[in-house]
Design an enzyme around this catalytic site. Structure first.
Site, PDB file in Angstrom:
ATOM      1  N   GLU A 275      69.297  56.251  54.123  1.00  0.00           N
ATOM      2  CA  GLU A 275      70.595  56.930  54.138  1.00  0.00           C
ATOM      3  C   GLU A 275      71.203  57.000  52.751  1.00  0.00           C
ATOM      4  O   GLU A 275      71.982  57.914  52.450  1.00  0.00           O
ATOM      5  CB  GLU A 275      71.538  56.202  55.099  1.00  0.00           C
ATOM      6  CG  GLU A 275      72.859  56.922  55.368  1.00  0.00           C
ATOM      7  CD  GLU A 275      73.965  56.573  54.377  1.00  0.00           C
ATOM      8  OE1 GLU A 275      74.996  57.271  54.381  1.00  0.00           O
ATOM      9  OE2 GLU A 275      73.810  55.599  53.598  1.00  0.00           O
ATOM     10  N   GLU A 276      70.872  56.024  51.905  1.00  0.00           N
ATOM     11  CA  GLU A 276      71.536  55.908  50.609  1.00  0.00           C
ATOM     12  C   GLU A 276      70.914  56.789  49.518  1.00  0.00           C
ATOM     13  O   GLU A 276      71.333  56.720  48.364  1.00  0.00           O
ATOM     14  CB  GLU A 276      71.510  54.444  50.136  1.00  0.00           C
ATOM     15  CG  GLU A 276      72.196  53.459  51.066  1.00  0.00           C
ATOM     16  CD  GLU A 276      73.710  53.568  51.053  1.00  0.00           C
ATOM     17  OE1 GLU A 276      74.239  54.493  50.405  1.00  0.00           O
ATOM     18  OE2 GLU A 276      74.363  52.738  51.694  1.00  0.00           O
TER      19      GLU A 276
ATOM     20  N   HIS B   6      72.239  52.704  59.601  1.00  0.00           N
ATOM     21  CA  HIS B   6      71.088  52.766  58.690  1.00  0.00           C
ATOM     22  C   HIS B   6      70.697  51.369  58.235  1.00  0.00           C
ATOM     23  O   HIS B   6      71.543  50.486  58.063  1.00  0.00           O
ATOM     24  CB  HIS B   6      71.361  53.699  57.510  1.00  0.00           C
ATOM     25  CG  HIS B   6      72.496  53.299  56.604  1.00  0.00           C
ATOM     26  ND1 HIS B   6      72.357  52.366  55.595  1.00  0.00           N
ATOM     27  CD2 HIS B   6      73.779  53.727  56.540  1.00  0.00           C
ATOM     28  CE1 HIS B   6      73.502  52.246  54.945  1.00  0.00           C
ATOM     29  NE2 HIS B   6      74.395  53.049  55.504  1.00  0.00           N
TER      30      HIS B   6
ATOM     31  N   HIS C 196      78.500  49.067  48.022  1.00  0.00           N
ATOM     32  CA  HIS C 196      77.731  49.282  46.793  1.00  0.00           C
ATOM     33  C   HIS C 196      78.186  48.407  45.637  1.00  0.00           C
ATOM     34  O   HIS C 196      77.632  48.507  44.535  1.00  0.00           O
ATOM     35  CB  HIS C 196      77.763  50.760  46.355  1.00  0.00           C
ATOM     36  CG  HIS C 196      77.250  51.718  47.378  1.00  0.00           C
ATOM     37  ND1 HIS C 196      77.132  53.079  47.134  1.00  0.00           N
ATOM     38  CD2 HIS C 196      76.826  51.543  48.650  1.00  0.00           C
ATOM     39  CE1 HIS C 196      76.673  53.676  48.211  1.00  0.00           C
ATOM     40  NE2 HIS C 196      76.485  52.762  49.149  1.00  0.00           N
TER      41      HIS C 196
ATOM     42  N   ASP D 237      68.920  50.693  55.401  1.00  0.00           N
ATOM     43  CA  ASP D 237      68.714  50.544  53.960  1.00  0.00           C
ATOM     44  C   ASP D 237      70.002  50.167  53.232  1.00  0.00           C
ATOM     45  O   ASP D 237      71.113  50.305  53.751  1.00  0.00           O
ATOM     46  CB  ASP D 237      68.125  51.816  53.357  1.00  0.00           C
ATOM     47  CG  ASP D 237      69.036  53.030  53.506  1.00  0.00           C
ATOM     48  OD1 ASP D 237      69.623  53.198  54.586  1.00  0.00           O
ATOM     49  OD2 ASP D 237      69.151  53.823  52.539  1.00  0.00           O
TER      50      ASP D 237
ATOM     51  N   ASP E 212      78.030  47.568  53.948  1.00  0.00           N
ATOM     52  CA  ASP E 212      77.395  48.886  54.115  1.00  0.00           C
ATOM     53  C   ASP E 212      75.884  48.719  54.294  1.00  0.00           C
ATOM     54  O   ASP E 212      75.139  48.804  53.347  1.00  0.00           O
ATOM     55  CB  ASP E 212      77.697  49.740  52.890  1.00  0.00           C
ATOM     56  CG  ASP E 212      77.211  51.165  53.020  1.00  0.00           C
ATOM     57  OD1 ASP E 212      76.906  51.597  54.151  1.00  0.00           O
ATOM     58  OD2 ASP E 212      77.141  51.866  51.984  1.00  0.00           O
TER      59      ASP E 212
ATOM     60  N   GLU F 165      79.256  52.812  60.299  1.00  0.00           N
ATOM     61  CA  GLU F 165      79.576  52.707  58.876  1.00  0.00           C
ATOM     62  C   GLU F 165      80.823  51.844  58.692  1.00  0.00           C
ATOM     63  O   GLU F 165      81.634  51.693  59.601  1.00  0.00           O
ATOM     64  CB  GLU F 165      79.834  54.105  58.294  1.00  0.00           C
ATOM     65  CG  GLU F 165      78.589  54.948  58.093  1.00  0.00           C
ATOM     66  CD  GLU F 165      77.827  54.608  56.825  1.00  0.00           C
ATOM     67  OE1 GLU F 165      78.254  53.677  56.101  1.00  0.00           O
ATOM     68  OE2 GLU F 165      76.816  55.261  56.547  1.00  0.00           O
TER      69      GLU F 165
END
Length: 353
Positions: free
Chosen positions: A126-127, A70, A329, A72, A96, A155
């Site tokens: 995705e987030e 992903h 994150h 994003d 990530d 991932e």
């Protein structure tokens, strides 16, 4: 811009990708750059669906694999642009999962005749909530684009194979009572007090540990939010506790929901969100070949990832990427340069053996 020189170096490519801000819903600029770079490769056919970019080889190999990531990130936390300290790249999305995206882009640009035909898939959102997820949208509108014999989701796994994933479910369990003036509390029933039975059940709960294909999944059932009360002088007539259930791949969503309802049979239970688990996906010959190249045993994925979407389509899938999932994150998110290089080497050896 993603020049051929940058595409040839997964470390520099990681830095460039990180420096293109792409918080969920704002991936267009990065998707544009990815599409432009991939269209320069004569061995790839490229498609764009919104901010989902697909690039595929067509060499008539008997099997097709997917490498997916992903584009994003979560919101910026004063951690852009990227910085380098020694062997570490710091910045939002480094772990990530722009380091994983960099591995896929590097291979797409530099491996013209892989041992399998490959679909490189880069997607948005995705987030955030599932209905915005680009892979989810593509699975609903163009499932044929995801037809494959095997998939790797890049991932963060810190260079290990994490197999399958847990399912996840959110539910609201409600205790009810009867309102009354707090000066005459005996005329009411306090719903917050009644909710103590829900919390006691959660405190006493012993989560299962389930081993499938050598991978051990630990379940969890936890309160994540509580709400109740009317005013400072009112006995409350409702208290709502939101719980999150992480369940092993041997349970379906229906079985997970039934388990939650059984535990809280004396209360109203509303399932508010659910996503299925994915089995480890280790049985296929391609998965075994990949594990041989990695050279380390697989572990269970403790969390939910989009491998579950591939599994729902009948495509066995694994998680593999250079980032540390424990740093995802975080404000100090980072990725180690040796992990990027090692991951790139593993994937290249697997695709070109």
């Amino acid at each position: 811009m993603l020049s051929p020189e940058i595409l040839a170096d997964p470390v520099e490519l990681t830095r460039v990708l990180v420096d293109v801000e792409s918080v969920s819903g704002d991936e267009a600029e990065l998707a544009d750059q990815v599409e432009t770079a991939l269209r320069r490769a004569a061995h790839l056919s490229v498609e764009r669906h919104g901010n989902v970019v697909l690039a595929s080889t067509h060499t008539d190999r008997p099997q097709r694999v997917i490498l997916a990531g992903h584009l994003d990130t979560v919101p910026i936390a004063d951690n852009l642009p990227s910085t380098v300290e020694g062997d570490v790249i710091h910045g939002c999305g480094t772990a990530d999962m722009k380091s994983g995206v960099a591995l896929a882009l590097n291979l797409a640009a530099t491996v013209a005749r892989p041992r399998y035909d490959v679909t490189y898939l880069f997607y948005d959102c995705e987030e955030v909530e599932a209905e915005r997820n680009g892979l989810n949208r593509l699975a609903k509108t163009h499932p044929e684009k995801l037809a494959a014999d095997f998939a790797i989701l890049l991932e963060p796994t810190y260079g290990l194979v994490e197999a399958g994933c847990q399912g996840t479910m959110r539910a609201v369990v409600t205790a009810v009572g009867r309102r009354a003036h707090s000066a005459r509390s005996w005329l009411g029933v306090n719903a917050i007090h009644a909710a103590g039975a829900i919390l006691n059940t959660l405190e006493a709960y012993e989560p299962r540990t389930v081993t499938i294909d050598g991978c051990t999944y630990r379940e969890g059932l936890n309160a994540v939010r509580i709400a109740g009360g009317v005013a400072g002088n009112v006995i409350p007539d409702e208290c709502r506790i939101e719980i999150n259930y992480r369940f092993a791949p041997d349970r379906t969503e229906a079985e997970a929901a039934a388990h939650v309802r059984e535990l809280f049979a004396d209360f109203a239970v509303e399932i508010t969100d659910s996503a299925p688990a994915a089995m480890p996906g280790l049985a296929s010959a391609i998965a075994k070949e990949f594990l041989d190249v990695v050279g380390q045993p697989p572990q269970a994925k403790l969390g939910w990832t989009d491998v579950a979407r591939f599994a729902a389509l009948g495509v066995p899938a694994l998680n593999f990427g250079p980032g540390d999932p424990n740093l995802a994150h975080k404000r100090d998110e980072r990725v180690e340069i040796p992990k990027i290089r090692a991951g790139a080497e593993v994937l290249r050896r697997w695709l070109t053996a």
